[in-house]
Scaffold this motif. Structure first.
Motif, PDB file in Angstrom:
ATOM      1  N   ASN A 122       0.798  -1.231   0.000  1.00  0.00           N
ATOM      2  CA  ASN A 122       0.000   0.000   0.000  1.00  0.00           C
ATOM      3  C   ASN A 122       0.829   1.279   0.000  1.00  0.00           C
ATOM      4  O   ASN A 122       0.273   2.372  -0.051  1.00  0.00           O
ATOM      5  N   MET A 123       2.123   1.124   0.051  1.00  0.00           N
ATOM      6  CA  MET A 123       2.957   2.336   0.058  1.00  0.00           C
ATOM      7  C   MET A 123       2.717   3.174  -1.184  1.00  0.00           C
ATOM      8  O   MET A 123       2.696   2.662  -2.300  1.00  0.00           O
ATOM      9  N   ARG A 124       2.590   4.499  -0.965  1.00  0.00           N
ATOM     10  CA  ARG A 124       2.323   5.403  -2.080  1.00  0.00           C
ATOM     11  C   ARG A 124       3.394   5.306  -3.161  1.00  0.00           C
ATOM     12  O   ARG A 124       3.127   5.384  -4.355  1.00  0.00           O
ATOM     13  N   ILE A 125       4.604   5.132  -2.711  1.00  0.00           N
ATOM     14  CA  ILE A 125       5.742   5.113  -3.622  1.00  0.00           C
ATOM     15  C   ILE A 125       5.667   3.954  -4.621  1.00  0.00           C
ATOM     16  O   ILE A 125       6.242   4.003  -5.701  1.00  0.00           O
ATOM     17  N   LEU A 126       4.924   2.919  -4.255  1.00  0.00           N
ATOM     18  CA  LEU A 126       4.833   1.742  -5.125  1.00  0.00           C
ATOM     19  C   LEU A 126       3.622   1.793  -6.047  1.00  0.00           C
ATOM     20  O   LEU A 126       3.473   0.935  -6.914  1.00  0.00           O
ATOM     21  N   GLN A 127       2.764   2.780  -5.861  1.00  0.00           N
ATOM     22  CA  GLN A 127       1.575   2.863  -6.711  1.00  0.00           C
ATOM     23  C   GLN A 127       1.948   3.447  -8.068  1.00  0.00           C
ATOM     24  O   GLN A 127       2.792   4.335  -8.168  1.00  0.00           O
ATOM     25  N   LYS A 128       1.259   2.949  -9.075  1.00  0.00           N
ATOM     26  CA  LYS A 128       1.510   3.437 -10.429  1.00  0.00           C
ATOM     27  C   LYS A 128       1.205   4.924 -10.522  1.00  0.00           C
ATOM     28  O   LYS A 128       0.184   5.391 -10.024  1.00  0.00           O
ATOM     29  N   GLY A 129       2.105   5.645 -11.144  1.00  0.00           N
ATOM     30  CA  GLY A 129       1.871   7.065 -11.367  1.00  0.00           C
ATOM     31  C   GLY A 129       2.127   7.951 -10.176  1.00  0.00           C
ATOM     32  O   GLY A 129       1.893   9.148 -10.235  1.00  0.00           O
ATOM     33  N   ASN A 130       2.613   7.351  -9.089  1.00  0.00           N
ATOM     34  CA  ASN A 130       2.892   8.162  -7.911  1.00  0.00           C
ATOM     35  C   ASN A 130       3.984   9.192  -8.185  1.00  0.00           C
ATOM     36  O   ASN A 130       5.023   8.883  -8.724  1.00  0.00           O
ATOM     37  N   ARG A 131       3.727  10.433  -7.785  1.00  0.00           N
ATOM     38  CA  ARG A 131       4.717  11.486  -8.000  1.00  0.00           C
ATOM     39  C   ARG A 131       4.941  12.322  -6.760  1.00  0.00           C
ATOM     40  O   ARG A 131       5.834  13.162  -6.759  1.00  0.00           O
ATOM     41  N   LEU A 132       4.147  12.096  -5.755  1.00  0.00           N
ATOM     42  CA  LEU A 132       4.234  12.928  -4.555  1.00  0.00           C
ATOM     43  C   LEU A 132       5.594  12.746  -3.875  1.00  0.00           C
ATOM     44  O   LEU A 132       6.010  11.620  -3.618  1.00  0.00           O
ATOM     45  N   SER A 133       6.250  13.869  -3.568  1.00  0.00           N
ATOM     46  CA  SER A 133       7.628  13.773  -3.082  1.00  0.00           C
ATOM     47  C   SER A 133       7.713  13.524  -1.579  1.00  0.00           C
ATOM     48  O   SER A 133       8.766  13.171  -1.067  1.00  0.00           O
ATOM     49  N   ILE A 134       6.598  13.750  -0.881  1.00  0.00           N
ATOM     50  CA  ILE A 134       6.552  13.467   0.552  1.00  0.00           C
ATOM     51  C   ILE A 134       5.307  12.655   0.831  1.00  0.00           C
ATOM     52  O   ILE A 134       4.201  13.094   0.502  1.00  0.00           O
ATOM     53  N   THR A 135       5.473  11.475   1.403  1.00  0.00           N
ATOM     54  CA  THR A 135       4.307  10.640   1.680  1.00  0.00           C
ATOM     55  C   THR A 135       4.391  10.073   3.091  1.00  0.00           C
ATOM     56  O   THR A 135       5.479   9.759   3.576  1.00  0.00           O
ATOM     57  N   PRO A 136       3.232   9.970   3.752  1.00  0.00           N
ATOM     58  CA  PRO A 136       3.232   9.387   5.092  1.00  0.00           C
ATOM     59  C   PRO A 136       3.398   7.877   5.013  1.00  0.00           C
ATOM     60  O   PRO A 136       3.032   7.244   4.028  1.00  0.00           O
ATOM     61  N   LEU A 137       3.981   7.334   6.067  1.00  0.00           N
ATOM     62  CA  LEU A 137       4.182   5.895   6.168  1.00  0.00           C
ATOM     63  C   LEU A 137       3.389   5.380   7.349  1.00  0.00           C
ATOM     64  O   LEU A 137       3.375   5.997   8.409  1.00  0.00           O
ATOM     65  N   ASP A 138       2.794   4.239   7.173  1.00  0.00           N
ATOM     66  CA  ASP A 138       2.186   3.532   8.288  1.00  0.00           C
ATOM     67  C   ASP A 138       3.306   3.073   9.231  1.00  0.00           C
ATOM     68  O   ASP A 138       4.356   2.627   8.768  1.00  0.00           O
ATOM     69  N   PRO A 139       3.069   3.189  10.567  1.00  0.00           N
ATOM     70  CA  PRO A 139       4.117   2.712  11.509  1.00  0.00           C
ATOM     71  C   PRO A 139       4.542   1.272  11.233  1.00  0.00           C
ATOM     72  O   PRO A 139       5.713   0.928  11.373  1.00  0.00           O
ATOM     73  N   LYS A 140       3.581   0.449  10.828  1.00  0.00           N
ATOM     74  CA  LYS A 140       3.923  -0.948  10.521  1.00  0.00           C
ATOM     75  C   LYS A 140       4.848  -1.037   9.315  1.00  0.00           C
ATOM     76  O   LYS A 140       5.741  -1.882   9.257  1.00  0.00           O
ATOM     77  N   GLU A 141       4.635  -0.164   8.337  1.00  0.00           N
ATOM     78  CA  GLU A 141       5.516  -0.133   7.160  1.00  0.00           C
ATOM     79  C   GLU A 141       6.921   0.302   7.575  1.00  0.00           C
ATOM     80  O   GLU A 141       7.925  -0.253   7.126  1.00  0.00           O
ATOM     81  N   TRP A 142       6.960   1.320   8.434  1.00  0.00           N
ATOM     82  CA  TRP A 142       8.264   1.785   8.938  1.00  0.00           C
ATOM     83  C   TRP A 142       9.012   0.640   9.617  1.00  0.00           C
ATOM     84  O   TRP A 142      10.166   0.368   9.322  1.00  0.00           O
ATOM     85  N   GLU A 143       8.329  -0.049  10.544  1.00  0.00           N
ATOM     86  CA  GLU A 143       8.974  -1.143  11.271  1.00  0.00           C
ATOM     87  C   GLU A 143       9.463  -2.222  10.333  1.00  0.00           C
ATOM     88  O   GLU A 143      10.569  -2.743  10.474  1.00  0.00           O
ATOM     89  N   PHE A 144       8.628  -2.537   9.358  1.00  0.00           N
ATOM     90  CA  PHE A 144       8.972  -3.600   8.419  1.00  0.00           C
ATOM     91  C   PHE A 144      10.213  -3.224   7.616  1.00  0.00           C
ATOM     92  O   PHE A 144      11.127  -4.035   7.427  1.00  0.00           O
ATOM     93  N   ILE A 145      10.243  -2.000   7.153  1.00  0.00           N
ATOM     94  CA  ILE A 145      11.376  -1.547   6.331  1.00  0.00           C
ATOM     95  C   ILE A 145      12.658  -1.468   7.149  1.00  0.00           C
ATOM     96  O   ILE A 145      13.732  -1.884   6.694  1.00  0.00           O
ATOM     97  N   VAL A 146      12.552  -0.972   8.371  1.00  0.00           N
ATOM     98  CA  VAL A 146      13.734  -0.930   9.225  1.00  0.00           C
ATOM     99  C   VAL A 146      14.261  -2.355   9.442  1.00  0.00           C
ATOM    100  O   VAL A 146      15.468  -2.593   9.444  1.00  0.00           O
ATOM    101  N   GLY A 147      13.340  -3.300   9.574  1.00  0.00           N
ATOM    102  CA  GLY A 147      13.729  -4.705   9.684  1.00  0.00           C
ATOM    103  C   GLY A 147      14.473  -5.188   8.443  1.00  0.00           C
ATOM    104  O   GLY A 147      15.514  -5.837   8.538  1.00  0.00           O
ATOM    105  N   LEU A 148      13.950  -4.827   7.277  1.00  0.00           N
ATOM    106  CA  LEU A 148      14.603  -5.217   6.022  1.00  0.00           C
ATOM    107  C   LEU A 148      16.020  -4.636   5.940  1.00  0.00           C
ATOM    108  O   LEU A 148      16.941  -5.274   5.426  1.00  0.00           O
ATOM    109  N   LEU A 149      16.149  -3.429   6.424  1.00  0.00           N
ATOM    110  CA  LEU A 149      17.444  -2.747   6.313  1.00  0.00           C
ATOM    111  C   LEU A 149      18.493  -3.380   7.214  1.00  0.00           C
ATOM    112  O   LEU A 149      19.688  -3.226   7.003  1.00  0.00           O
ATOM    113  N   GLN A 150      18.021  -4.099   8.239  1.00  0.00           N
ATOM    114  CA  GLN A 150      18.967  -4.737   9.156  1.00  0.00           C
ATOM    115  C   GLN A 150      19.324  -6.152   8.706  1.00  0.00           C
ATOM    116  O   GLN A 150      20.249  -6.750   9.248  1.00  0.00           O
ATOM    117  N   SER A 151      18.574  -6.648   7.736  1.00  0.00           N
ATOM    118  CA  SER A 151      18.837  -8.024   7.299  1.00  0.00           C
ATOM    119  C   SER A 151      19.790  -8.060   6.112  1.00  0.00           C
ATOM    120  O   SER A 151      20.082  -7.043   5.524  1.00  0.00           O
TER     121      SER A 151
END
Length: 153
Positions: free
Chosen positions: A124-153
DNA sequence: GCCAACGTTGGC
DNA sequence: GCCAACGTTGGC
């Protein structure tokens, strides 16, 4: 506390550029989109966490972590005649554009778009949607946690 | 360089 | 208020 994704073209300002600045902080000038402005002006608070995203480059993706360093204030460039970001309809009494300051937290491995797309948790991340151009987008806390997890792996 | 998608502008 | 035209973004 909120979580955000902020795009920057590395040819303009990369995560390494941010880390190399005197106080590792920059005024996020030049946003000229109302939705993005509203996020900064109305919702961003000091301490909000930011994913620093490299856009319009060979390897688009998340390149580091940053944080919001202060509340939004009028973007100085809207008042500079002749500047690319000058806005004749703005005045110091009635500023139209705002920016926060963004401070470096750390550089991460490059987490590219193809890898982001692999995970249903991030679909559901805005950045992954087709045609997304918005330069600042909010993140769900769960998305943040998940991504931080990915970055540590 | 291409082009799809989107936001903004301005005539009516 | 509608909507066509235009400019920009950004992945590919």
């Amino acid at each position: 506390m909120r979580y955000w994704l902020m795009k920057s073209e590395p040819s303009e300002l990369s995560i390494d550029d941010l880390a190399a600045l005197p106080d590792q902080s920059i005024d996020w000038y030049g946003v000229r989109n109302y939705q993005a402005r509203n996020f900064m002006r109305d919702q961003m608070r000091p301490g909000d966490q930011v994913l620093f995203y490299h856009s319009s480059c060979a390897e688009p993706g998340i390149a580091g972590l940053a944080e919001v360093a202060c509340a939004a204030y009028p973007d100085r460039l809207q008042f500079e005649p002749g500047h690319k970001y000058f806005d004749a309809k703005a005045s110091p009494e009635k500023p139209r554009w705002f920016n926060v300051d963004v401070k470096f937290v750390r550089k991460t491995r490059l987490l590219g778009l193809p890898e982001l797309r692999l995970h249903p948790e991030l679909a559901n991340m805005r950045i992954l949607q087709k045609g997304n151009r918005l330069s600042i987008t909010p993140l769900d806390p769960k998305e943040w946690e998940f991504i931080v997890g990915l970055l540590q792996s």
